[in-house]
Design an enzyme around this catalytic site. Structure first.
Site, PDB file in Angstrom:
ATOM      1  N   HIS A  59       0.652   2.764 -10.199  1.00 51.86           N
ATOM      2  CA  HIS A  59      -0.310   4.403  -9.756  1.00 51.86           C
ATOM      3  C   HIS A  59       0.194   4.203 -11.664  1.00 51.86           C
ATOM      4  O   HIS A  59      -1.001   4.473 -12.955  1.00 51.86           O
ATOM      5  CB  HIS A  59      -0.023   5.120  -9.450  1.00 51.86           C
ATOM      6  CG  HIS A  59      -0.723   4.687  -8.341  1.00 51.86           C
ATOM      7  ND1 HIS A  59       0.331   5.640  -6.363  1.00 51.86           N
ATOM      8  CD2 HIS A  59      -1.279   3.858  -7.425  1.00 51.86           C
ATOM      9  CE1 HIS A  59      -1.111   5.405  -5.767  1.00 51.86           C
ATOM     10  NE2 HIS A  59      -1.915   4.113  -5.802  1.00 51.86           N
ATOM     11  N   SER A  77      -6.796   1.101  -6.553  1.00 54.64           N
ATOM     12  CA  SER A  77      -6.292   2.929  -6.811  1.00 54.64           C
ATOM     13  C   SER A  77      -5.667   3.010  -8.353  1.00 54.64           C
ATOM     14  O   SER A  77      -6.059   4.023  -9.190  1.00 54.64           O
ATOM     15  CB  SER A  77      -5.061   3.488  -6.294  1.00 54.64           C
ATOM     16  OG  SER A  77      -4.362   2.752  -5.736  1.00 54.64           O
TER      17      SER A  77
END
Length: 248
Positions: A201, A150
């Site tokens: 992230h 991610s």
């Protein structure tokens, strides 16, 4: 990225959903590098690709890199996943982003860019972990261990936003201007999925910003073109964004 956890035995429903999504999209419509990336990570998760490490040992942390010099986790952590649904959501996102960017950049260029972004995301994760530990004196940032694709997806999200014409994005049911979309998604995921790695992230977003808005991206494009013999062609608005401020 999310905190690493041992895989649970039994039916891997996420793999079934992923296969269904790929078939519905059209296997023949998925660009080669994107398809290989999805297949390789799925087979790795399923244990079909044999590797000399355990999934729970693949996570990356600042402690593992700076103190224990565990360089294997530096390179493999982005491609392991903590659960089948973690894999499913990441690969569906990769399918969409790869199908947009790979035909534009070329398969070889895109594949090399993915490798560079992955390395950059790992480096940024370690760097942020160290800086946050120093500023907050919270050792959890130093030891937090994460896996997953991610961070790379957040970097790709920034690049997609830079390439496309300005348009609102749907984030959690709200229409958000493109320049704020990745930041809104970062905080929404942090609120809804506490187990997800906020630092990972954030690191992915920063790597994407370095590529899109600074000379780093120009240098990488030139380097990749020398390796493949084919330049990376961007949309006109991408070049305009490299001449303006980082977030606007």
């Amino acid at each position: 990225m999310r905190q690493s956890q041992r895989r649970q035995p039994g039916l891997q429903y996420g793999l079934i959903l992923l296969a269904s999504q790929a078939i519905n999209f059209g296997i023949d419509k998925i660009p080669p590098a994107t398809l290989i990336g999805i297949a390789a990570q799925s087979l790795l998760y399923a244990g079909i690709i044999r590797v000399p490490w355990n999934p729970e040992d693949a996570c990356i942390s600042t402690l593992k890199i700076l103190k224990h010099k565990d360089w294997r986790s530096f390179f493999i952590s982005n491609f392991e996943h903590g659960s089948d649904m973690h894999l499913y959501y990441n690969m569906v996102s990769f399918l969409l982003k790869g199908s947009y960017l790979e035909p534009m950049y070329g398969t070889s260029n895109f594949a090399i860019l993915i490798g560079i972004l992955s390395t950059g995301c790992s480096a940024m994760y370690v760097t942020l972990g160290y800086i946050l530990t120093q500023f907050t004196e919270d050792y959890a940032y130093y030891t937090a261990c994460a896996v997953g694709f991610s961070a790379v997806l957040f970097a790709l999200k920034v690049i997609v936003v830079c390439e496309e014409h300005d348009r609102p994005h749907d984030v959690g049911g709200f229409r958000v201007p493109s320049k704020f979309a990745v930041w809104a998604e970062l905080f929404l995921i942090h609120l809804l999925v506490p187990n997800a790695s906020f630092v990972g992230h954030l690191g992915g977003i920063l790597v994407g910003c370095l590529y899109c808005y600074t000379f780093v991206g120009e240098k990488l494009d030139s380097y990749i073109a020398k390796l493949t013999g084919t330049p990376i062609i961007h949309e006109e608005q991408f070049y305009r964004r490299r001449t303006i401020r980082l977030f606007f």
